[in-house]
Design a protein around this motif. Structure first.
Motif, PDB file in Angstrom:
ATOM      1  N   CYS A   5      -4.627   6.029  -1.199  1.00 39.61           N
ATOM      2  CA  CYS A   5      -3.549   5.073  -1.457  1.00 39.61           C
ATOM      3  C   CYS A   5      -3.210   5.194  -2.935  1.00 39.61           C
ATOM      4  CB  CYS A   5      -4.011   3.658  -1.107  1.00 39.61           C
ATOM      5  SG  CYS A   5      -2.848   2.386  -1.656  1.00 39.61           S
ATOM      6  N   HIS A  52      -4.122   1.812  -4.859  1.00 43.32           N
ATOM      7  CA  HIS A  52      -5.520   1.383  -4.994  1.00 43.32           C
ATOM      8  C   HIS A  52      -6.421   2.618  -4.945  1.00 43.32           C
ATOM      9  CE1 HIS A  52      -3.234  -1.895  -2.912  1.00 43.32           C
ATOM     10  NE2 HIS A  52      -3.649  -2.506  -4.013  1.00 43.32           N
ATOM     11  N   HIS A  64       0.850  -1.193   0.000  1.00 38.70           N
ATOM     12  CA  HIS A  64       0.000   0.000   0.000  1.00 38.70           C
ATOM     13  C   HIS A  64       0.880   1.235   0.000  1.00 38.70           C
ATOM     14  CE1 HIS A  64      -3.826  -1.978   0.504  1.00 38.70           C
ATOM     15  NE2 HIS A  64      -3.421  -2.630   1.583  1.00 38.70           N
ATOM     16  N   MET A 103      -9.250   3.333  -2.331  1.00 40.88           N
ATOM     17  CA  MET A 103      -9.000   3.436  -0.880  1.00 40.88           C
ATOM     18  C   MET A 103      -9.018   4.898  -0.463  1.00 40.88           C
ATOM     19  SD  MET A 103      -5.996   0.602  -0.225  1.00 40.88           S
ATOM     20  CE  MET A 103      -5.913   0.944   1.547  1.00 40.88           C
TER      21      MET A 103
HETATM   22 CU    CU Z   1      -3.592   0.371  -1.093  1.00 33.95          CU
END
Ligand code: CU
Length: 223
Positions: free
Chosen positions: A154, A157, A116, A160
């Motif tokens: 993030c 991603h 992450h 997120m």
């Molecule tokens: Cu992430």
């Protein structure tokens, strides 16, 4: 000159409590498409829905920050020793709204088998963007200035996203699965309260409490 350390007088301290209700039709929350990252998707048996508008079974609204914006004496409030936690689990930030005090420690964890990249998009506090691989050590962070509020995203991603509120004092709450809030230890006086929701925005209201009063104040957001 440094501000004096704040003091709560238990002989007169008042309490504010209430709930944040939701009226109208809640917009359906889309399922998050994690197919770009199978290691994220495989952790869920059912699709994860966006938490942007979460209406509880009792008709209240979750993830609303309730905080005293104005009216407190000019004083310095000490942050609790206990840290708060921001977790990355199933490629979702938990909790969705995290409120804590200036200089309080924040522990950031990665419970996922994927990398992450935690991006605190603060403006008043210095922003930062740091990767956190699987099984990495916790990150420990502090924010030194009040800031209500800013996203944490993030870079790996795009779905997120959580929100952080850094408060200068302990008079705040975030509504959970019962939509209720409780703020204790207020000196008698007149205050401005602000409620903040990710989609429905900010609302100010004034309230007054007398010595030892337990005041109940309900709010509502409309869909
Ligand atoms: Cu992430």
């Amino acid at each position: 000159m440094a501000l004096p350390l704040a003091h709560v007088d238990d002989a007169t301290a008042a309490t504010l409590s209430g709930k944040v209700t939701f009226t109208g039709n809640a917009p359906p929350m889309p399922a998050i498409d994690m197919s770009a990252n199978p290691m994220c998707e495989l952790q869920h048996h059912t699709p994860v829905k966006s938490e942007q508008v979460t209406v509880n079974a009792n008709g209240t609204l979750r993830n609303v920050l309730v905080w005293v914006k104005d009216g407190l004496p000019r004083a310095r409030w000490q942050a609790p020793e206990t840290p708060v936690t921001l977790d990355q689990n199933g490629c979702v930030y938990q909790p969705h709204v995290l409120a804590f005090m200036v200089n309080q420690q924040v522990e950031i964890m990665n419970d996922d088998p994927v990398n992450h990249n935690v991006h605190a998009e603060s403006v008043v506090n210095a922003a930062w963007n740091e990767s956190q691989p699987p099984r990495a050590e916790k990150k420990f962070k502090r924010f030194t200035e009040p800031e209500v509020w800013f996203p944490v995203s993030c870079s790996v991603h795009p779905w997120m996203r959580s929100y952080i509120a850094v408060l200068p004092h302990p008079f705040f709450a975030v509504t959970g699965d019962d939509g209720a809030f409780l703020i204790k230890g207020l000196a008698p006086g007149t205050y401005t309260l602000e409620t903040v929701h990710e989609k429905y925005g900010r609302k100010d209201s004034k309230f007054t409490v007398g010595p030892k009063e337990s005041k109940v104040l309900d709010f509502s957001y409309a869909g």
